[in-house]
Design a protein around this motif. Structure first.
Motif, PDB file in Angstrom:
ATOM      1  N   VAL A  84       0.814  -1.217   0.000  1.00 29.51           N
ATOM      2  CA  VAL A  84       0.000   0.000   0.000  1.00 29.51           C
ATOM      3  C   VAL A  84       0.850   1.270   0.000  1.00 29.51           C
ATOM      4  O   VAL A  84       0.497   2.269  -0.630  1.00 29.51           O
ATOM      5  CB  VAL A  84      -0.954  -0.002   1.217  1.00 29.51           C
ATOM      6  CG1 VAL A  84      -1.700   1.322   1.317  1.00 29.51           C
ATOM      7  CG2 VAL A  84      -1.935  -1.155   1.102  1.00 29.51           C
TER       8      VAL A  84
ATOM      9  N   ILE B  29       1.605   3.494  -3.115  1.00 27.81           N
ATOM     10  CA  ILE B  29       0.481   4.228  -3.693  1.00 27.81           C
ATOM     11  C   ILE B  29       0.345   5.604  -3.057  1.00 27.81           C
ATOM     12  O   ILE B  29       0.029   6.595  -3.712  1.00 27.81           O
ATOM     13  CB  ILE B  29      -0.821   3.416  -3.512  1.00 27.81           C
ATOM     14  CG1 ILE B  29      -0.696   2.072  -4.249  1.00 27.81           C
ATOM     15  CG2 ILE B  29      -2.023   4.186  -4.013  1.00 27.81           C
ATOM     16  CD1 ILE B  29      -1.910   1.187  -4.086  1.00 27.81           C
ATOM     17  N   PHE B  30       0.619   5.688  -1.752  1.00 27.38           N
ATOM     18  CA  PHE B  30       0.402   6.942  -1.033  1.00 27.38           C
ATOM     19  C   PHE B  30       1.724   7.635  -0.673  1.00 27.38           C
ATOM     20  O   PHE B  30       1.719   8.560   0.128  1.00 27.38           O
ATOM     21  CB  PHE B  30      -0.401   6.667   0.244  1.00 27.38           C
ATOM     22  CG  PHE B  30      -1.749   6.052  -0.021  1.00 27.38           C
ATOM     23  CD1 PHE B  30      -2.800   6.821  -0.441  1.00 27.38           C
ATOM     24  CD2 PHE B  30      -1.944   4.689   0.125  1.00 27.38           C
ATOM     25  CE1 PHE B  30      -4.043   6.266  -0.692  1.00 27.38           C
ATOM     26  CE2 PHE B  30      -3.178   4.118  -0.124  1.00 27.38           C
ATOM     27  CZ  PHE B  30      -4.222   4.904  -0.543  1.00 27.38           C
ATOM     28  N   ASN B  31       2.838   7.192  -1.261  1.00 25.55           N
ATOM     29  CA  ASN B  31       4.124   7.800  -0.954  1.00 25.55           C
ATOM     30  C   ASN B  31       4.166   9.219  -1.511  1.00 25.55           C
ATOM     31  O   ASN B  31       3.886   9.445  -2.690  1.00 25.55           O
ATOM     32  CB  ASN B  31       5.247   6.954  -1.563  1.00 25.55           C
ATOM     33  CG  ASN B  31       6.619   7.429  -1.109  1.00 25.55           C
ATOM     34  OD1 ASN B  31       6.727   8.233  -0.193  1.00 25.55           O
ATOM     35  ND2 ASN B  31       7.652   6.917  -1.742  1.00 25.55           N
ATOM     36  N   THR B  32       4.542  10.180  -0.689  1.00 24.76           N
ATOM     37  CA  THR B  32       4.562  11.585  -1.097  1.00 24.76           C
ATOM     38  C   THR B  32       5.974  12.098  -1.313  1.00 24.76           C
ATOM     39  O   THR B  32       6.172  13.303  -1.433  1.00 24.76           O
ATOM     40  CB  THR B  32       3.863  12.448  -0.023  1.00 24.76           C
ATOM     41  OG1 THR B  32       4.554  12.271   1.231  1.00 24.76           O
ATOM     42  CG2 THR B  32       2.416  12.053   0.132  1.00 24.76           C
TER      43      THR B  32
ATOM     44  N   THR C 281      -8.159   0.971  -7.390  1.00 26.63           N
ATOM     45  CA  THR C 281      -7.387   1.957  -6.626  1.00 26.63           C
ATOM     46  C   THR C 281      -6.014   2.184  -7.231  1.00 26.63           C
ATOM     47  O   THR C 281      -5.496   3.309  -7.223  1.00 26.63           O
ATOM     48  CB  THR C 281      -7.250   1.482  -5.170  1.00 26.63           C
ATOM     49  OG1 THR C 281      -8.548   1.190  -4.646  1.00 26.63           O
ATOM     50  CG2 THR C 281      -6.604   2.547  -4.313  1.00 26.63           C
ATOM     51  N   LYS C 282      -5.407   1.140  -7.772  1.00 23.57           N
ATOM     52  CA  LYS C 282      -4.093   1.292  -8.387  1.00 23.57           C
ATOM     53  C   LYS C 282      -4.159   2.198  -9.607  1.00 23.57           C
ATOM     54  O   LYS C 282      -3.208   2.934  -9.895  1.00 23.57           O
ATOM     55  CB  LYS C 282      -3.544  -0.080  -8.767  1.00 23.57           C
ATOM     56  CG  LYS C 282      -3.175  -0.952  -7.570  1.00 23.57           C
ATOM     57  CD  LYS C 282      -2.545  -2.253  -8.019  1.00 23.57           C
ATOM     58  CE  LYS C 282      -2.152  -3.113  -6.819  1.00 23.57           C
ATOM     59  NZ  LYS C 282      -1.539  -4.406  -7.242  1.00 23.57           N
TER      60      LYS C 282
ATOM     61  N   ALA D 215      -3.961   5.664  -8.363  1.00 21.16           N
ATOM     62  CA  ALA D 215      -2.589   5.969  -7.946  1.00 21.16           C
ATOM     63  C   ALA D 215      -1.707   6.270  -9.150  1.00 21.16           C
ATOM     64  O   ALA D 215      -0.891   7.195  -9.128  1.00 21.16           O
ATOM     65  CB  ALA D 215      -2.019   4.805  -7.135  1.00 21.16           C
ATOM     66  N   ARG D 216      -1.857   5.504 -10.219  1.00 23.78           N
ATOM     67  CA  ARG D 216      -1.072   5.748 -11.430  1.00 23.78           C
ATOM     68  C   ARG D 216      -1.434   7.081 -12.067  1.00 23.78           C
ATOM     69  O   ARG D 216      -0.573   7.791 -12.593  1.00 23.78           O
ATOM     70  CB  ARG D 216      -1.290   4.610 -12.425  1.00 23.78           C
ATOM     71  CG  ARG D 216      -0.736   3.262 -11.953  1.00 23.78           C
ATOM     72  CD  ARG D 216      -0.796   2.231 -13.065  1.00 23.78           C
ATOM     73  NE  ARG D 216      -0.334   0.934 -12.614  1.00 23.78           N
ATOM     74  CZ  ARG D 216      -1.115  -0.059 -12.219  1.00 23.78           C
ATOM     75  NH1 ARG D 216      -2.432   0.099 -12.239  1.00 23.78           N
ATOM     76  NH2 ARG D 216      -0.622  -1.209 -11.812  1.00 23.78           N
TER      77      ARG D 216
ATOM     78  N   ASN E 189      -2.459   9.740 -10.471  1.00 20.76           N
ATOM     79  CA  ASN E 189      -1.849  10.784  -9.640  1.00 20.76           C
ATOM     80  C   ASN E 189      -0.346  10.880  -9.878  1.00 20.76           C
ATOM     81  O   ASN E 189       0.224  11.980  -9.908  1.00 20.76           O
ATOM     82  CB  ASN E 189      -2.128  10.503  -8.164  1.00 20.76           C
ATOM     83  CG  ASN E 189      -3.578  10.754  -7.795  1.00 20.76           C
ATOM     84  OD1 ASN E 189      -4.235  11.595  -8.405  1.00 20.76           O
ATOM     85  ND2 ASN E 189      -4.091  10.033  -6.820  1.00 20.76           N
ATOM     86  N   ARG E 190       0.315   9.734 -10.050  1.00 20.08           N
ATOM     87  CA  ARG E 190       1.754   9.759 -10.310  1.00 20.08           C
ATOM     88  C   ARG E 190       2.052  10.434 -11.647  1.00 20.08           C
ATOM     89  O   ARG E 190       2.993  11.233 -11.755  1.00 20.08           O
ATOM     90  CB  ARG E 190       2.311   8.341 -10.293  1.00 20.08           C
ATOM     91  CG  ARG E 190       2.533   7.787  -8.888  1.00 20.08           C
ATOM     92  CD  ARG E 190       3.491   6.605  -8.912  1.00 20.08           C
ATOM     93  NE  ARG E 190       2.911   5.464  -9.597  1.00 20.08           N
ATOM     94  CZ  ARG E 190       2.255   4.484  -8.993  1.00 20.08           C
ATOM     95  NH1 ARG E 190       2.085   4.522  -7.679  1.00 20.08           N
ATOM     96  NH2 ARG E 190       1.769   3.459  -9.677  1.00 20.08           N
TER      97      ARG E 190
ATOM     98  N   GLN F  32      -9.190  11.289 -14.535  1.00 20.44           N
ATOM     99  CA  GLN F  32      -9.566  11.235 -13.126  1.00 20.44           C
ATOM    100  C   GLN F  32     -11.087  11.360 -12.976  1.00 20.44           C
ATOM    101  O   GLN F  32     -11.691  10.652 -12.157  1.00 20.44           O
ATOM    102  CB  GLN F  32      -8.870  12.354 -12.358  1.00 20.44           C
ATOM    103  CG  GLN F  32      -9.002  12.232 -10.848  1.00 20.44           C
ATOM    104  CD  GLN F  32      -8.034  13.131 -10.113  1.00 20.44           C
ATOM    105  OE1 GLN F  32      -7.314  13.911 -10.708  1.00 20.44           O
ATOM    106  NE2 GLN F  32      -8.018  13.027  -8.801  1.00 20.44           N
TER     107      GLN F  32
END
Length: 364
Positions: A10, A13-16, A218-219, A222-223, A225-226, A289
């Motif tokens: 997880v 996905i949420f690494n800032t 959810t992935k 995340a992609r 957003n990246r 999105q």
């Protein structure tokens, strides 16, 4: 799955960390640049009839070309050291303000004209296939009457190999032109490489678009957003270059020949197109999105519709069971020999009739 395995799955996905790298830009805060462990200096000395290439590791060996006006010199310095930059700027009469820009970190692309030197600073962009990120390398270019000096951070890569190959060809146009044409060619190669990076990002965007349409999860978000973060890097590096190139076009410096100015207009057209393409990519990511959110809401509506239908179909059985389960002495068919079968038939037939009504009205 163990708890630690779940955390490892997880966290990316949420690494800032990438967000901090992108947004942590503060020009007011003093930056401390660490001197490069090694410096590689390439000097290309040429005119229409001669071409020489010199490779040095000591900055003192290239200052001899500062006062040689018989040839055009392109001095490419890979690896930034403060003492070396100071020596080069002193010998080639580059203003101390420009020296500070060369040593800066995270500087916005810009163009300056001080004394007899035209200076520009921008970033070369590369796409890291393994990490899926846009990497940037700051490059500074100082244009003089008979010289061009470029300062790079990474000695292992750049986009100037086509320029080096053209310099070796006696009949090439660049051999018969001046230092301003060398500067134009360098900027043109940097801008053209922007399109290669955007092409890689475009492939990533198409893959995510197909994934969102077929199977949103959810992935996928995340992609998205990246990729939006990488587009921020792209946009932040491309947009100011438009103003930089325009500065060369409107400059009245004697270092720029009139015949060279039209070539800078060609770069200007390219950077405008690159800027528009970056904007289009940003709009596509915003639409993706929104599409993801719409798909999630659609799936939720489908689930809620199924649950509502099941609840409605169970309602008749609940009502019938509740009626015949009341504690009264007299209930119709309470003591009838087929009362149980009649009640069960009603519990089955009424939902079937309701399904037919729902289907006829197009509710599912």
């Amino acid at each position: 799955m163990r708890y630690t395995d779940y955390i490892n799955l997880v966290l990316p996905i949420f690494n800032t960390r990438r967000t901090r790298e992108i947004l942590n830009v503060n020009p007011v805060q003093p930056t401390t640049r660490i001197d490069a462990p090694e410096v590689r200096i390439s000097v290309y000395e040429f005119n229409a009839h001669e071409f020489k290439e010199h490779l040095f590791t000591d900055i003192n060996e290239c200052v001899q070309f500062a006062h040689n006006g018989q040839h055009v010199h392109w001095i490419n310095i890979d690896g930034i050291r403060k003492a070396d930059i100071a020596r080069v700027c002193q010998e080639f009469r580059v203003h101390p303000l420009l020296e500070e820009d060369i040593l800066s970190l995270g500087q916005r692309p810009k163009m300056d004209e001080i004394d007899d030197v035209l200076f520009c600073l921008l970033n070369m962009l590369y796409f890291n296939e393994n990490a899926g990120t846009v990497e940037q390398e700051q490059i500074s270019i100082a244009l003089g009457k008979h010289f061009v000096i470029s300062f790079q951070e990474d000695p292992s890569r750049d986009v100037f190999d086509p320029l080096r190959e053209k310099l070796k060809i006696p009949s090439s146009k660049i051999r018969n032109a001046g230092a301003d044409y060398v500067c134009y060619t360098m900027l043109d190669l940097i801008v053209d490489n922007y399109f290669l990076v955007m092409e890689k990002l475009g492939d990533k965007i198409e893959a995510i678009e197909e994934e969102v349409i077929r199977n949103s999860n959810t992935k996928s978000l995340a992609r998205i957003n990246r990729l939006r973060k990488e587009l921020i890097v792209l946009k932040r590096n491309i947009a100011p270059v438009r103003e930089l190139i325009h500065g060369f076009i409107r400059s009245e410096s004697d270092l720029l020949a009139e015949r060279t100015t039209k070539y800078f207009k060609d770069i200007y057209d390219h950077i405008v197109q690159a800027n528009d393409l970056a904007e289009n990519y940003r709009d596509v990511m915003i639409n993706l999105q929104d599409l993801y959110v719409s798909n999630v809401n659609l799936k939720m509506n489908e689930v809620m519709k199924v649950m509502a239908i099941v609840t409605c179909l169970m309602a008749p059985a609940t009502v019938i069971g509740g009626i015949f389960g009341m504690n009264f002495d007299r209930i119709p068919y309470l003591h009838h020999q087929n009362g149980f079968y009649i009640a069960m038939s009603l519990m089955v037939l009424v939902p079937i009739w309701m399904l037919w009504i729902f289907k006829k009205r197009g509710w599912f």
